[in-house]
Design a protein around this motif. Structure first.
Motif, short mmCIF file in Angstrom:
data_model
loop_
_atom_site.label_atom_id
_atom_site.label_comp_id
_atom_site.label_asym_id
_atom_site.label_seq_id
_atom_site.Cartn_x
_atom_site.Cartn_y
_atom_site.Cartn_z
N SER A 97 -0.59 -11.00 0.14
CA SER A 97 -0.16 -11.08 -1.41
C SER A 97 -0.63 -10.03 -2.39
CB SER A 97 -0.58 -12.57 -1.76
OG SER A 97 -1.80 -12.53 -1.71
N ASN A 98 -1.47 -9.03 -1.93
CA ASN A 98 -2.09 -8.04 -2.44
C ASN A 98 -2.42 -6.80 -1.81
OD1 ASN A 98 -4.72 -8.57 -1.74
ND2 ASN A 98 -4.74 -10.42 -3.10
N GLY A 105 -4.57 -8.33 -8.26
CA GLY A 105 -5.63 -8.46 -7.32
C GLY A 105 -5.61 -7.10 -6.37
N MET A 120 1.05 -5.81 -7.85
CA MET A 120 0.55 -7.22 -7.48
C MET A 120 -0.90 -7.26 -8.36
SD MET A 120 1.47 -6.78 -3.52
CE MET A 120 0.89 -5.11 -3.25
N ASP A 147 3.48 -10.10 -4.12
CA ASP A 147 2.61 -11.45 -4.76
C ASP A 147 3.49 -12.75 -4.78
OD1 ASP A 147 3.09 -11.12 -7.97
OD2 ASP A 147 3.93 -9.51 -6.71
N ASP A 168 -3.16 -3.35 -6.32
CA ASP A 168 -1.65 -2.73 -6.27
C ASP A 168 -1.31 -2.25 -4.80
OD1 ASP A 168 -2.02 0.18 -6.15
OD2 ASP A 168 -2.81 -0.48 -8.10
#
Length: 218
Positions: free
Chosen positions: A34-35, A59, A57, A9, A61
């Motif tokens: 990013s997620n 949004g 993260m 992330d 994991d």
């Protein structure tokens, strides 16, 4: 070239890993996420050989993403390297069960990250790497089960012996020395064992053995 997907992330972490990996010369970062949910999409899109996966993260994991990606049966599934700051916690154990092939800390040395990616791309997993070995050892303590006679019959005596030594963190060369055989013989027996149980690498071979009680006393 080894194709790698970076999942974290923090953009600065992804940027740093990209530089370190691409400087190796034989590694290409083909995508970033990013997620967890975006990692699943990116894995299908870019078809990486290795995914460097963060655990926690916003949004979504990395645990759920690891499980979903590892469960994909169409084509070759990528090896998943968990890159974490959290050491031995439930997220890490969950990732091992979900299908991760190794673990490494975010503050590792650059050459450790590169070496880990290369090993996973080669189908070796990181059984003999310190973090992964500690995770597997703790996982084994928590998952004591009765031996499964059906599973035991799947492997020969020699194959079970090699898997036991593998669970202790030994490399093929160390196992060969212990058993007074050639490393090529170890590789051959281990390859047959992995094929029989449907394991894609050394780490998941050890996990399978613990889950079926074959090496519960190790």
């Amino acid at each position: 070239m080894i194709k790698v997907l970076l999942v974290d992330d923090q953009a600065v972490v992804r940027a740093g890993f990209r530089v370190l990996l691409e400087d190796a010369g034989d590694i290409e970062v083909v995508g970033e996420a990013s997620n967890g949910p975006s990692a699943v999409v990116a894995a299908a899109q870019f078809k990486p050989d290795v995914i460097c996966m963060d655990v926690r993260m916003p949004g979504g994991d990395g645990l759920a993403a690891t499980r979903e990606i590892a469960a994909e049966r169409e084509g070759e599934t990528p090896a998943i390297l968990i890159v974490t700051t959290f050491g031995l916690d439930e997220y890490v154990f969950g990732a091992l069960e979900a299908g991760a092939s190794g673990f490494i800390m975010k503050d590792c040395e650059p050459e450790e990250l590169v070496d880990a990616v290369r090993k996973l791309a080669d189908g070796k997993g990181l059984v003999d790497q310190a973090v992964t070995h500690r995770v597997i050892a703790e996982f084994a303590k928590r998952r004591r089960v009765e031996p499964d006679p059906v599973a035991a019959e799947m492997l020969t005596t020699r194959e079970r012996e090699i898997v036991l030594l593998l669970a202790r963190g030994m490399s093929n060369a160390e196992i060969a020395k212990e058993l007074f055989v050639e490393p090529s013989t170890v590789k051959s027996h281990l390859g047959r064992a992995m094929m029989k149980i449907g394991a894609r690498d050394r780490v998941q071979t050890v996990v399978w053995a613990y889950e079926h009680g074959l090496i519960a006393g190790a």
